[in-house]
Motif scaffolding. Structure first.
Motif, short mmCIF file in Angstrom:
data_model
loop_
_atom_site.label_atom_id
_atom_site.label_comp_id
_atom_site.label_asym_id
_atom_site.label_seq_id
_atom_site.Cartn_x
_atom_site.Cartn_y
_atom_site.Cartn_z
N GLU A 86 26.60 9.13 -12.81
CA GLU A 86 26.01 9.57 -11.54
C GLU A 86 24.64 8.94 -11.36
O GLU A 86 23.73 9.21 -12.13
CB GLU A 86 25.87 11.11 -11.52
CG GLU A 86 27.17 11.85 -11.48
CD GLU A 86 27.49 12.55 -12.79
OE1 GLU A 86 26.58 12.69 -13.62
OE2 GLU A 86 28.64 12.93 -12.97
N LYS A 87 24.54 8.09 -10.39
CA LYS A 87 23.25 7.49 -10.06
C LYS A 87 22.63 8.30 -8.93
O LYS A 87 23.28 8.57 -7.93
CB LYS A 87 23.40 6.04 -9.61
CG LYS A 87 23.76 5.11 -10.72
CD LYS A 87 23.70 3.68 -10.23
CE LYS A 87 23.98 2.75 -11.40
NZ LYS A 87 23.90 1.35 -11.00
N ASN A 93 13.91 5.45 -14.42
CA ASN A 93 13.48 4.44 -15.39
C ASN A 93 14.10 4.77 -16.74
O ASN A 93 13.47 5.40 -17.59
CB ASN A 93 11.96 4.39 -15.50
CG ASN A 93 11.34 3.84 -14.24
OD1 ASN A 93 11.90 2.97 -13.60
ND2 ASN A 93 10.17 4.36 -13.89
N PHE A 94 15.34 4.35 -16.91
CA PHE A 94 16.02 4.62 -18.17
C PHE A 94 15.44 3.74 -19.26
O PHE A 94 15.20 2.55 -19.07
CB PHE A 94 17.53 4.32 -18.05
CG PHE A 94 18.28 5.34 -17.27
CD1 PHE A 94 18.62 6.55 -17.85
CD2 PHE A 94 18.67 5.09 -15.97
CE1 PHE A 94 19.33 7.49 -17.15
CE2 PHE A 94 19.38 6.02 -15.26
CZ PHE A 94 19.71 7.24 -15.84
#
Length: 164
Positions: A86-87, A93-94
């Motif tokens: 799920e975006k 900022n992963f």
């Protein structure tokens, strides 16, 4: 000092191994984020049985119950599902994405001792539990053993001595 026989191909194989690892390192950095988020995964499973049933437990956290498909056909149990990434609309900022996303498929051969009409599945705390009852004729039966030629069993503490 040990004498080592010279092998001209040993150096070639070492060079090939170094080149392979170099190319693997180079391609690993390319598209790593996409590969991690869309690669299929294989959920781990525990399978055990007792005298009444065979039980499978699959770890599938983050998958909705409606997205699981469990079928028994031709003595094969199949489990399918999909975990979607799920975006959110806001920019995240992963630093690291290690969880696997995508679809999965597992197939298991069902033993002939299992009644395929009595398969039950439950889903709790990210663990899918599938129980398959065994057929009545495959359950163990207690068989009494008689000693010697006498049809009656010998009682504990008593001995059979012939009268003199």
């Amino acid at each position: 000092m040990a004498i080592t026989r010279w092998d001209p191909f040993r150096d070639v194989l070492a060079l090939q191994s170094r080149l392979n690892s170099l190319f693997e390192d180079f391609t690993r950095g390319q598209g790593e984020q996409d590969a991690l988020t869309t690669a299929a995964f294989v959920p781990p499973v525990d399978i055990y049985e007792d005298e009444h049933k065979v039980v499978l437990k699959l770890e599938v956290p983050g998958i909705k119950q409606e997205e699981l498909d469990i079928r028994v056909e031709n003595n094969t149990l199949t489990v399918r599902g999909e975990r979607k990434f799920e975006k959110e609309e806001k920019q995240e900022n992963f630093h690291r994405i290690e969880r696997r996303y995508g679809s999965f498929y597992r197939a298991f051969t069902v033993p002939s001792t299992v009644d395929t009409e009595s398969v039950q599945a439950s889903y709790e705390d990210g663990v899918l539990k599938i129980e398959m009852q065994k057929k009545a004729e495959s359950k163990p039966k207690q068989i009494k053993v008689n000693v010697g030629s006498s049809p009656k069993p010998i009682e504990a503490g008593k001995s059979e001595k012939p009268a003199a």
